[in-house]
Design an enzyme around this catalytic site. Structure first.
Site, mmCIF file in Angstrom:
data_model
loop_
_atom_site.group_PDB
_atom_site.id
_atom_site.type_symbol
_atom_site.label_atom_id
_atom_site.label_comp_id
_atom_site.label_asym_id
_atom_site.label_seq_id
_atom_site.Cartn_x
_atom_site.Cartn_y
_atom_site.Cartn_z
ATOM 1 N N HIS A 188 -7.424 -7.315 -2.386
ATOM 2 C CA HIS A 188 -7.487 -6.472 -1.178
ATOM 3 C C HIS A 188 -8.801 -5.706 -1.148
ATOM 4 O O HIS A 188 -9.574 -5.749 -2.092
ATOM 5 C CB HIS A 188 -6.275 -5.553 -1.072
ATOM 6 C CG HIS A 188 -6.174 -4.481 -2.132
ATOM 7 N ND1 HIS A 188 -6.028 -4.769 -3.467
ATOM 8 C CD2 HIS A 188 -6.187 -3.131 -2.041
ATOM 9 C CE1 HIS A 188 -5.949 -3.632 -4.152
ATOM 10 N NE2 HIS A 188 -6.052 -2.626 -3.309
ATOM 11 N N HIS A 202 -9.856 -2.539 -1.167
ATOM 12 C CA HIS A 202 -10.205 -1.254 -1.792
ATOM 13 C C HIS A 202 -11.351 -1.394 -2.794
ATOM 14 O O HIS A 202 -11.451 -2.397 -3.499
ATOM 15 C CB HIS A 202 -8.981 -0.644 -2.481
ATOM 16 C CG HIS A 202 -8.003 -0.018 -1.531
ATOM 17 N ND1 HIS A 202 -6.697 0.236 -1.856
ATOM 18 C CD2 HIS A 202 -8.155 0.406 -0.246
ATOM 19 C CE1 HIS A 202 -6.089 0.796 -0.819
ATOM 20 N NE2 HIS A 202 -6.946 0.902 0.171
ATOM 21 N N ASP A 227 -12.036 -0.180 -5.673
ATOM 22 C CA ASP A 227 -11.787 -0.420 -7.104
ATOM 23 C C ASP A 227 -11.357 -1.866 -7.375
ATOM 24 O O ASP A 227 -11.075 -2.227 -8.520
ATOM 25 C CB ASP A 227 -10.788 0.600 -7.686
ATOM 26 C CG ASP A 227 -9.415 0.530 -7.049
ATOM 27 O OD1 ASP A 227 -9.329 0.275 -5.832
ATOM 28 O OD2 ASP A 227 -8.420 0.725 -7.773
ATOM 29 N N HIS A 228 -11.352 -2.688 -6.327
ATOM 30 C CA HIS A 228 -11.076 -4.123 -6.480
ATOM 31 C C HIS A 228 -12.238 -4.996 -5.980
ATOM 32 O O HIS A 228 -12.210 -6.206 -6.155
ATOM 33 C CB HIS A 228 -9.788 -4.506 -5.734
ATOM 34 C CG HIS A 228 -8.588 -3.763 -6.251
ATOM 35 N ND1 HIS A 228 -7.656 -4.334 -7.077
ATOM 36 C CD2 HIS A 228 -8.220 -2.466 -6.099
ATOM 37 C CE1 HIS A 228 -6.747 -3.423 -7.405
ATOM 38 N NE2 HIS A 228 -7.062 -2.291 -6.826
ATOM 39 N N HIS A 285 0.628 -1.713 0.918
ATOM 40 C CA HIS A 285 -0.420 -0.845 0.352
ATOM 41 C C HIS A 285 -1.651 -0.919 1.259
ATOM 42 O O HIS A 285 -2.188 0.092 1.698
ATOM 43 C CB HIS A 285 -0.719 -1.321 -1.065
ATOM 44 C CG HIS A 285 -1.846 -0.628 -1.752
ATOM 45 N ND1 HIS A 285 -1.747 0.651 -2.243
ATOM 46 C CD2 HIS A 285 -3.112 -1.047 -2.036
ATOM 47 C CE1 HIS A 285 -2.905 0.991 -2.810
ATOM 48 N NE2 HIS A 285 -3.744 -0.023 -2.692
ATOM 49 N N ASP A 332 -2.148 -4.270 -6.043
ATOM 50 C CA ASP A 332 -1.531 -2.942 -5.929
ATOM 51 C C ASP A 332 -0.240 -3.013 -5.117
ATOM 52 O O ASP A 332 0.155 -2.031 -4.481
ATOM 53 C CB ASP A 332 -2.502 -1.951 -5.266
ATOM 54 C CG ASP A 332 -3.679 -1.604 -6.163
ATOM 55 O OD1 ASP A 332 -3.716 -2.062 -7.327
ATOM 56 O OD2 ASP A 332 -4.574 -0.864 -5.703
ATOM 57 N N HIS A 388 -3.027 -1.779 -12.214
ATOM 58 C CA HIS A 388 -3.193 -0.420 -12.755
ATOM 59 C C HIS A 388 -2.194 -0.135 -13.877
ATOM 60 O O HIS A 388 -1.081 -0.671 -13.874
ATOM 61 C CB HIS A 388 -2.972 0.635 -11.656
ATOM 62 C CG HIS A 388 -4.049 0.681 -10.616
ATOM 63 N ND1 HIS A 388 -5.196 1.439 -10.761
ATOM 64 C CD2 HIS A 388 -4.146 0.059 -9.421
ATOM 65 C CE1 HIS A 388 -5.955 1.286 -9.677
ATOM 66 N NE2 HIS A 388 -5.342 0.446 -8.847
HETATM 67 ZN ZN LIG Z 1 -5.641 -0.474 -3.672
#
Ligand SMILES: [Zn+2]
Length: 256
Positions: A57, A59, A61-62, A115, A134, A172
């Protein structure tokens, strides 16, 4: 066919990336790209060359390391259709039910919005692996940033339908807090009590609690257990819909 080698590595405060390597073909995939240095050093440590980058996805942090990893390795980048925010550098966009080949095995794409609305998960049926980003965490699920409870519950139900002996890699390390929350809403669940104790021991030794097994999540994860009578009694929602129970659990977890 040899089993895929899976090497999990950490980045950021609590993120996990995973390298998947097939010795027969020499192909290597990485799931998500939040930190280029972490990915490239994990590859170097194994002596593997990246052939595929799989993005769950949009975001940061990905995805923050995507371009740098792609430039360094010339890998093929497979990721979601731009349902919410487009991701620069995706070569092949995939959606629900799509399949592609990695290391001579089929990989199935599950669209699991909630999410984010672009979220996809990668299922490797031959290897009994799923990468849930996530969407599904060990004993928890992702926050609802772009979707609602009904959307996320439908996504969780897609994952629940996979074979119970599927190994679940999530993005995570949230398990310790998730376990405490799960015990608060499902206090009489003996499997959960056992798993929560194991998680305390693992974290005390600095070890990851991920991957997990879908069978274990079905027994211990309250977000997979919205029809459970004990959880419903704790919430005082015995006659509510599954979606209402799911929404209440997510709301309580947000405040936990
Ligand atoms: Zn995320």
């Amino acid at each position: 066919m040899a089993a895929l080698e899976c090497v999990q590595f950490t980045y950021g405060s609590d993120n996990y990336g995973v390298l998947l390597h097939d010795a027969t073909t020499g192909q290597t995939a990485c799931v998500d790209a939040g930190d280029a240095q972490a990915t490239l050093s994990a590859l170097r440590a194994q002596g593997w060359t990246l052939s595929h980058l799989l993005i769950t996805h949009h975001h940061g942090d990905h995805t923050a390391g995507l371009m740098q990893i792609k430039q360094a390795t010339q890998c093929l980048v497979i990721g979601p259709e731009p349902v919410s925010q487009p991701i620069a550098g995706i070569d092949t966009q995939v959606g629900d039910g799509d399949q592609f080949v990695f290391a001579e095995r089929q990989v199935e794409v599950l669209h699991t919005p909630g999410h984010t609305t672009d979220m996809i998960n990668f299922h490797f049926p031959v290897d009994k692996l799923v990468f849930t980003g996530d969407t599904l965490f060990s004993m928890g699920c992702g926050r609802l940033f772009e979707g609602d409870a009904a959307m996320m519950l439908a996504s969780i139900n897609k994952l629940k339908a996979l074979p119970a002996d599927t190994t679940v890699y999530c993005a995570h390390e949230y398990t310790a807090t998730n376990a405490k929350f799960a015990l608060a809403v499902d206090p009489d669940n003996t499997e959960l009590q056992k798993r929560a104790d194991e998680v305390v021991d693992l974290r005390a030794s600095g070890l990851p609690t991920v991957p997990t097994l879908l069978r274990l999540e079905l027994q211990t994860n309250p977000f997979l257990r919205v029809s459970d009578s004990g959880i419903r009694q704790t919430l005082n929602m015995v006659d509510s819909t599954d979606t209402a129970v799911f929404a209440e659990l997510r709301e309580r977890r947000n405040k936990y």
